[in-house]
Design a protein around this motif. Structure first.
Motif, PDB file in Angstrom:
ATOM      1  N   ALA A  85       0.833  -1.202   0.000  1.00 44.95           N
ATOM      2  CA  ALA A  85       0.000   0.000   0.000  1.00 44.95           C
ATOM      3  C   ALA A  85       0.867   1.252   0.000  1.00 44.95           C
ATOM      4  O   ALA A  85       0.580   2.228  -0.706  1.00 44.95           O
ATOM      5  CB  ALA A  85      -0.926  -0.001   1.215  1.00 44.95           C
ATOM      6  N   GLU A  86       1.943   1.229   0.782  1.00 48.70           N
ATOM      7  CA  GLU A  86       2.864   2.366   0.819  1.00 48.70           C
ATOM      8  C   GLU A  86       3.557   2.537  -0.519  1.00 48.70           C
ATOM      9  O   GLU A  86       3.707   3.656  -1.032  1.00 48.70           O
ATOM     10  CB  GLU A  86       3.893   2.141   1.932  1.00 48.70           C
ATOM     11  N   CYS A  87       3.967   1.429  -1.127  1.00 52.13           N
ATOM     12  CA  CYS A  87       4.635   1.483  -2.422  1.00 52.13           C
ATOM     13  C   CYS A  87       3.695   2.014  -3.497  1.00 52.13           C
ATOM     14  O   CYS A  87       4.079   2.860  -4.311  1.00 52.13           O
ATOM     15  CB  CYS A  87       5.140   0.095  -2.806  1.00 52.13           C
ATOM     16  N   LEU A  88       2.455   1.534  -3.496  1.00 52.45           N
ATOM     17  CA  LEU A  88       1.492   1.984  -4.499  1.00 52.45           C
ATOM     18  C   LEU A  88       1.235   3.480  -4.367  1.00 52.45           C
ATOM     19  O   LEU A  88       1.186   4.210  -5.374  1.00 52.45           O
ATOM     20  CB  LEU A  88       0.186   1.208  -4.354  1.00 52.45           C
ATOM     21  N   ALA A  89       1.085   3.963  -3.129  1.00 49.73           N
ATOM     22  CA  ALA A  89       0.860   5.393  -2.913  1.00 49.73           C
ATOM     23  C   ALA A  89       2.043   6.215  -3.402  1.00 49.73           C
ATOM     24  O   ALA A  89       1.876   7.314  -3.945  1.00 49.73           O
ATOM     25  CB  ALA A  89       0.604   5.657  -1.429  1.00 49.73           C
ATOM     26  N   THR A  90       3.254   5.680  -3.224  1.00 52.49           N
ATOM     27  CA  THR A  90       4.449   6.370  -3.711  1.00 52.49           C
ATOM     28  C   THR A  90       4.496   6.373  -5.232  1.00 52.49           C
ATOM     29  O   THR A  90       4.782   7.401  -5.862  1.00 52.49           O
ATOM     30  CB  THR A  90       5.717   5.690  -3.157  1.00 52.49           C
ATOM     31  N   CYS A  91       4.187   5.230  -5.836  1.00 51.18           N
ATOM     32  CA  CYS A  91       4.271   5.104  -7.297  1.00 51.18           C
ATOM     33  C   CYS A  91       3.273   5.995  -8.024  1.00 51.18           C
ATOM     34  O   CYS A  91       3.613   6.641  -9.018  1.00 51.18           O
ATOM     35  CB  CYS A  91       4.059   3.652  -7.705  1.00 51.18           C
ATOM     36  N   VAL A  92       2.023   6.021  -7.550  1.00 54.09           N
ATOM     37  CA  VAL A  92       1.011   6.779  -8.288  1.00 54.09           C
ATOM     38  C   VAL A  92       1.241   8.279  -8.194  1.00 54.09           C
ATOM     39  O   VAL A  92       0.743   9.045  -9.033  1.00 54.09           O
ATOM     40  CB  VAL A  92      -0.418   6.429  -7.815  1.00 54.09           C
ATOM     41  N   ASN A  93       2.003   8.716  -7.190  1.00 55.27           N
ATOM     42  CA  ASN A  93       2.317  10.140  -7.068  1.00 55.27           C
ATOM     43  C   ASN A  93       3.734  10.460  -7.544  1.00 55.27           C
ATOM     44  O   ASN A  93       4.235  11.557  -7.319  1.00 55.27           O
ATOM     45  CB  ASN A  93       2.139  10.584  -5.613  1.00 55.27           C
ATOM     46  N   HIS A  94       4.360   9.507  -8.227  1.00 55.07           N
ATOM     47  CA  HIS A  94       5.718   9.688  -8.736  1.00 55.07           C
ATOM     48  C   HIS A  94       5.677  10.533 -10.014  1.00 55.07           C
ATOM     49  O   HIS A  94       4.760  10.394 -10.828  1.00 55.07           O
ATOM     50  CB  HIS A  94       6.335   8.321  -9.038  1.00 55.07           C
ATOM     51  N   PRO A  95       6.655  11.422 -10.231  1.00 49.08           N
ATOM     52  CA  PRO A  95       6.674  12.243 -11.455  1.00 49.08           C
ATOM     53  C   PRO A  95       6.617  11.421 -12.736  1.00 49.08           C
ATOM     54  O   PRO A  95       5.990  11.839 -13.724  1.00 49.08           O
ATOM     55  CB  PRO A  95       8.003  13.003 -11.343  1.00 49.08           C
ATOM     56  N   ALA A  96       7.249  10.249 -12.752  1.00 53.16           N
ATOM     57  CA  ALA A  96       7.226   9.412 -13.955  1.00 53.16           C
ATOM     58  C   ALA A  96       5.810   8.942 -14.258  1.00 53.16           C
ATOM     59  O   ALA A  96       5.401   8.869 -15.422  1.00 53.16           O
ATOM     60  CB  ALA A  96       8.149   8.208 -13.778  1.00 53.16           C
ATOM     61  N   THR A  97       5.055   8.633 -13.221  1.00 54.21           N
ATOM     62  CA  THR A  97       3.670   8.206 -13.414  1.00 54.21           C
ATOM     63  C   THR A  97       2.838   9.344 -13.980  1.00 54.21           C
ATOM     64  O   THR A  97       2.039   9.147 -14.906  1.00 54.21           O
ATOM     65  CB  THR A  97       3.079   7.726 -12.077  1.00 54.21           C
ATOM     66  N   HIS A  98       3.013  10.533 -13.436  1.00 50.71           N
ATOM     67  CA  HIS A  98       2.282  11.694 -13.946  1.00 50.71           C
ATOM     68  C   HIS A  98       2.586  11.918 -15.426  1.00 50.71           C
ATOM     69  O   HIS A  98       1.690  12.168 -16.227  1.00 50.71           O
ATOM     70  CB  HIS A  98       2.669  12.945 -13.155  1.00 50.71           C
ATOM     71  N   ARG A  99       3.859  11.808 -15.777  1.00 51.36           N
ATOM     72  CA  ARG A  99       4.279  12.081 -17.153  1.00 51.36           C
ATOM     73  C   ARG A  99       3.743  11.026 -18.126  1.00 51.36           C
ATOM     74  O   ARG A  99       3.217  11.356 -19.191  1.00 51.36           O
ATOM     75  CB  ARG A  99       5.806  12.123 -17.219  1.00 51.36           C
ATOM     76  N   VAL A 100       3.855   9.767 -17.745  1.00 47.82           N
ATOM     77  CA  VAL A 100       3.487   8.678 -18.646  1.00 47.82           C
ATOM     78  C   VAL A 100       1.982   8.602 -18.874  1.00 47.82           C
ATOM     79  O   VAL A 100       1.512   8.393 -19.999  1.00 47.82           O
ATOM     80  CB  VAL A 100       4.010   7.340 -18.092  1.00 47.82           C
ATOM     81  N   PHE A 101       1.208   8.798 -17.807  1.00 43.10           N
ATOM     82  CA  PHE A 101      -0.234   8.602 -17.924  1.00 43.10           C
ATOM     83  C   PHE A 101      -1.018   9.897 -18.137  1.00 43.10           C
ATOM     84  O   PHE A 101      -2.247   9.874 -18.203  1.00 43.10           O
ATOM     85  CB  PHE A 101      -0.757   7.866 -16.695  1.00 43.10           C
ATOM     86  N   ALA A 102      -0.308  11.026 -18.271  1.00 43.59           N
ATOM     87  CA  ALA A 102      -0.986  12.309 -18.482  1.00 43.59           C
ATOM     88  C   ALA A 102      -1.924  12.305 -19.688  1.00 43.59           C
ATOM     89  O   ALA A 102      -3.051  12.801 -19.596  1.00 43.59           O
ATOM     90  CB  ALA A 102       0.043  13.430 -18.609  1.00 43.59           C
TER      91      ALA A 102
END
Length: 275
Positions: A85-102
């Motif tokens: 759960a901690e890892c998922l919360a970190t991943c979804v708010n990661h800059p790479a996630t924002h960039r890729v799924f924008a």
């Protein structure tokens, strides 16, 4: 070749008659399940995971800032350990996630209906698999996923996601379509529980470290558990928690959880009544 992104008006679903029967049974069981909208949501998503061979699920609230950058607060989940759960919360708010799924998130605001899409079908899937965020997820055993994303209000979205362990094969067209059909049958899966409290929109003002903490607090984890999994001192977690409480105008963790989880209940007709 099938459309990699399902929309409610798209036809030629790949499911079988047996799949259809199982989906109808799940919808019927959900409609009579005793409990509030949160309990029904958990029951339905647990059942859907069994139908499509998923092991975990999440429902996330997303608020977009002025630059259309999403800020994710995971509201509900099933099948995750505290570490995951901690890892998922970190991943979804990661800059790479924002960039890729924008591009996908920007698309949902150009149409009124939800999108259903597998990880591999996102335009930036190849970039995602090489990213630090993807490596973090893999290290925690979180693998491929399929999501339904729905715009809610002017600057928010609801995301329902089903996951498989790292190393497992992608979801098939058939399994994606099963999620899509469930969303059509129970549109409240996205909207029921959506926070009515305007303070929720303030998550766009939180730094990433506080967003992760907020997500874990809303899920009900204790401050000591959060300190342990985040490798922080309890004093640091207490300080961050008090900042979050002050921002949202609450005095306790249960009050914070109610702020995010007590929204509009599902309508009396949950979509399973064909009359």
């Amino acid at each position: 070749m099938s459309d990699p992104i399902r929309q409610p008006d798209s036809g030629n679903a790949t499911i079988s008659q047996e799949d259809a029967v199982r989906l109808v049974e799940l919808l019927a069981q959900t409609s009579t399940y005793e409990g509030d909208h949160l309990a029904k949501k958990r029951f339905l998503l647990d059942g859907l995971c069994r139908l499509v061979d998923a092991t975990q699920w999440s429902w996330a609230i997303n608020v977009f800032d002025e630059d259309c950058k999403p800020h994710h607060a995971g509201a509900l989940q099933g099948g995750f350990s505290l570490e995951q759960a901690e890892c998922l919360a970190t991943c979804v708010n990661h800059p790479a996630t924002h960039r890729v799924f924008a591009p996908t998130y920007q698309r949902i605001f150009t149409q009124p209906e939800p999108l259903t899409i597998r990880m591999e079908d996102h335009a930036g899937a190849a970039e995602w698999e090489k990213s630090e965020a993807s490596a973090l997820a893999a290290a925690a055993g979180i693998g491929t996923f399929v999501s339904s994303i729905c715009a809610v209000e002017d600057h928010g979205s609801s995301t329902v996601t089903l996951f498989r362990p790292y190393g497992e094969p992608p979801f098939t067209d058939r399994q994606r379509d099963m999620l899509h059909i469930i969303i059509r049958g129970v549109p409240w899966l996205h909207t029921a529980g959506w926070p009515e409290d305007a303070r929720v929109h303030q998550i766009a003002e939180l730094p990433t470290s506080h967003m992760v903490l907020l997500t874990l607090l809303v899920k009900g984890y204790s401050r000591q558990d959060i300190a342990d999994v985040r490798l922080l001192s309890i004093n640091t977690v207490n300080t961050y928690t008090q900042r979050i409480f002050k921002m949202f105008g609450v005095r306790s963790q249960p009050e914070l959880m109610r702020c995010f989880l007590e929204g509009q209940p599902e309508p009396a007709n949950d979509g399973t009544d064909s009359s």
